[in-house]
Design an enzyme around this catalytic site. Sequence first.
Site: not given
Length: 461
Positions: A156, A277, A283, A290
């Site tokens: 979980h 970024s 970043k 992704e």
Amino acid sequence: MAQLWGGRFTKETDKLVYQFNASISFDQRFFKQDIEGSLAHVRMLGKQQIITTKEMEDIIEGLQGIQQDVENGSLQITDEYEDIHSFVEANLIDRIGDAGKKLHTGRSRNDQVALDMRLYTRGEVLEVRELIKHLLTTILSIMEQNLDTYMPGFTHLQKAQPVTLAHHFGAYFEMFKRDSQRLHDIYKRMNYCPLGAGALAGTTYPLDRDYTAELLQFYGPTLNSMDSVSDRDYLIEFLSALSTIMMHLSRFSEEIIIWNSNEYRFVEIDDAFSTGSSIMPQKKNPDIAELVRGKTGRVYGALVSLLTTMKGIPLAYNKDMQEDKELTFDAFDTAKGCLHLIDGMLATMKFRKEVMEKSAMMGFTNATDAADYLVGKGVPFRDAHSIIGRLVLYCIDKNSSIDALSLDELKTISPVFEQDVYDAISLETCVSKRLTVGAPGQEAMQKVIALEKDFLANYDK
Ligand code: ARG
């Protein structure tokens, strides 16, 4: 517009119709396979004396010349031809004259395209298998180096019990191993030659289908000519296997994204596999992971598209089947690219062992073992469960782990605790005692690693 079938027609094809029908923009991808198939066909025609030896030799030379010229750039594949088959045949006739017109004897574009696609896909299956082998090798070496790298195992997405990085990666090894076995199975089922099926009903020429199958390194010819020209199952199986591979890569990517987040910090993706970024200077984003997660949808799309295309097609060949190519090719490219990139990303990724280990300690992953410790001292399990539950609450309050409490504090929760509890609930003990087959204990893992090595050593058998 160069067409092979003008004889029966009195009008020129409308330009839009022509474009809608044409496939050369995408079927030129199997130009090499088209030549390879034609070479086998023509050798067989010669052997069977359906054409003369001289004609056979002229055609072979012509086909080889076309291949060379395309490869060295002196001959361009252009969209003035309907498909790659027309391009090759028209060029052959230009080059060698009348003998070239005999190439298509006893053959239809239906069995020709079925063959080309199968040859091309067979190569892709092998390529994907090799990429998986490389990925498995990378995973296995990370496993070997991390038998003692403790981390929380999750259920979980909540910390559950301690495992090791080797064990966690071992789960992915199993997934990709099954993927490679699936490809092996698909290869065995698909490796039969449709050439000689003709348009749908075989031919009246004395073709030797065993011979062409052998020349093209198939196990043998396919056994029903109608099925041969209209079977695309092998593509569906391969797209399904690729979808499963992508699903595994996507889960892996998702974990890496979580592990790479500022909150977890379990791993650091190498600069070469991260992006920045344009506005936020701090970043470093896990874009590759992704994208792999995102591209999974594309591969599923190709599978669903082909399943849908095939579901209503009566026997035998129908033009719908031309739709078996574009999305399928895209799926091949996508899956191969993703396998390659994930492999590179893993090989260069830094694992923050201290952070993982601390996370396992602070997450009460040893709570089950603490309860088992009390059971070992004679406390019934249900009571032990409740005692440790209270102990965890106490720890949360003190922002402590169980092992960081003093024996006196432990005894306030239960007098059964003794000095030996610290050893019993250390991460080392919790892991090393888990020795059933498939469990994270080092000895159990060593045995599994030996089996996985064996699997890789016999990969191509
Ligand atoms: N471009 C066609 C395909 O991909 C080749 C076969 C054409 N056959 C035909 N009967 N029109 O399926």
